[in-house]
Design a protein around this motif. Structure first.
Motif: not given
Length: 396
Positions: A10-13, A23-24, A30-31, A145-150
């Protein structure tokens, strides 16, 4: 559209990014990762990097970019069917080959050997270096600067790097962990002993499906094999027999496409059915439970996995080790080796790379040279070889 499953990411988490970002109003995190990857310089370079057949061979063979796009499409389709986050699966798929060298796996082998005394070279670690350090487009920071999940998916889509006891496992069991893990600029610990998200696992198996189907297609185009050669080959054989029986009089390239598309469809349908059963049996109810499951959940069925190993063995013997492939492979390995030795000795790299290399010695210069070479396209590597050695291999 199917609702998200409870075990989807969940991108919100998200555990977030290293650097704060506004924020976009129109895109999830993830997008945004996916879009940053697509607009990166490293992504564009993939169009001029070898997949299996070197670029001189023709315009219709796959390169790293076309392979990546095909993997991305398959990953997104499977993620949708499984109720996962399609955007994260796509982001991992699009970035999984960003660390590859010119000349495909031949270039990686040569660079890993050249870097043996300096921690080796690994394309997954290199992909993380690309997206956290080497891309330098943004005004406020290096990297994307990607998210941790990616980032986790890029590193661990093929599974954990170490076991519960901390010992290297999988592809790292023999050579040990590659250098550089401890200096990556990431927002949180990437937890190298755990599995990655289901989205990352989907991207990994999509890579396998793409390799199997498309390497057959390219080998047929190159004339290294013909369809009847596959009749008794596991996985592909039954499909070839039914296609030849149903369409005996159509052109061979149409028969080949029928084989390719059926192989992809059956592989993906097998993954979806098997993975759904695996998830149900595991009892996972969250993305975090997926990481703690202790095994890969996105898999082929045992029967298809065994057949797939047989197909890979055929491709290894008849395609990847064919002299039409191995001749250029040997020459391309030599190109990478010569470039690395020259850069290590004299730091004769252009622009900022040369400046950085001349300021350091030893392992630090070696890593700069490896970064520079890994970012090259096939044609740029040949241009550099021409500049430094007044010779340009033709790979023929």
């Amino acid at each position: 559209m199917r609702d998200k499953a409870p075990y989807a990411s969940d991108p919100r988490q998200s555990l977030g990014r290293l650097y704060a970002a506004s924020a976009s109003p129109t895109r999830s995190d993830f997008q945004r990762d996916r879009d940053r990857i697509i607009h990166s310089t490293a992504f564009r370079r993939l169009q001029h990097k070898t997949q299996v057949f070197l670029h001189h061979g023709g315009n219709h063979f796959r390169n790293r970019l076309t392979h990546t796009l095909e993997v991305s499409q398959m990953a997104r389709s499977m993620a949708r069917a499984l109720g996962l986050d399609e955007d994260l699966a796509e982001a991992v798929a699009l970035s999984h080959d960003l660390g590859h060298t010119p000349f495909g796996h031949a270039g990686e082998r040569a660079l890993n050997a050249a870097m043996a005394d300096c921690g080796g070279f690994d394309h997954n670690i290199q992909a993380l270096r690309v997206v956290t350090l080497l891309e330098n487009r943004y005004a406020e920071h290096d990297g994307l600067n990607l998210t941790w999940e990616t980032l986790e998916g890029i590193l661990k889509h093929n599974g954990p790097l170490v076991g519960p006891d901390g010992a290297p496992c999988g592809r790292y069991a023999e050579e040990g962990l590659p250098a550089g893990l401890d200096v990556l600029a990431v927002p949180a610990d990437l937890r190298i002993s755990s599995h990655a998200s289901l989205e990352a696992q989907v991207a990994a198996i999509a890579d396998d499906v793409a390799y199997n189907a498309h390497d057959i297609d390219d080998a047929l185009r190159a004339g290294l094999i013909v369809l009847p050669d596959l009749i008794d080959v596991p996985l592909a054989g039954p499909i070839v027999r039914e296609v030849l029986a149903r369409y005996p009089d159509v052109a061979s390239h149409r028969q080949a496409h029928e084989v390719q598309r059926r192989l992809i469809t059956r592989s993906i349908e097998d993954v979806i059915a098997t993975t759904s059963a695996n998830i149900a049996a595991s009892g996972v109810h969250s993305a975090e439970e997926v990481r703690r499951a202790g095994k890969t959940l996105v898999t082929f069925s045992p029967q298809l996995a065994e057949a797939e190993r047989g197909l890979k063995a055929f491709l290894f013997a008849r395609v990847y080790r064919h002299e039409a492939v191995m001749g250029p492979v040997r020459e391309s390995e030599a190109v990478v080796q010569r470039l690395f030795a020259r850069y290590l000795q004299s730091s004769d790299m252009p622009g900022r790379w040369g400046e950085a290399g001349r300021a350091v010695q030893g392992a630090a210069r070696a890593r700069i040279a490896a970064d520079f070479i890994a970012g090259m396209t096939d044609s740029y590597a040949l241009d550099e070889h021409q500049r430094l050695f007044d010779a340009r291999p033709e790979f023929r």
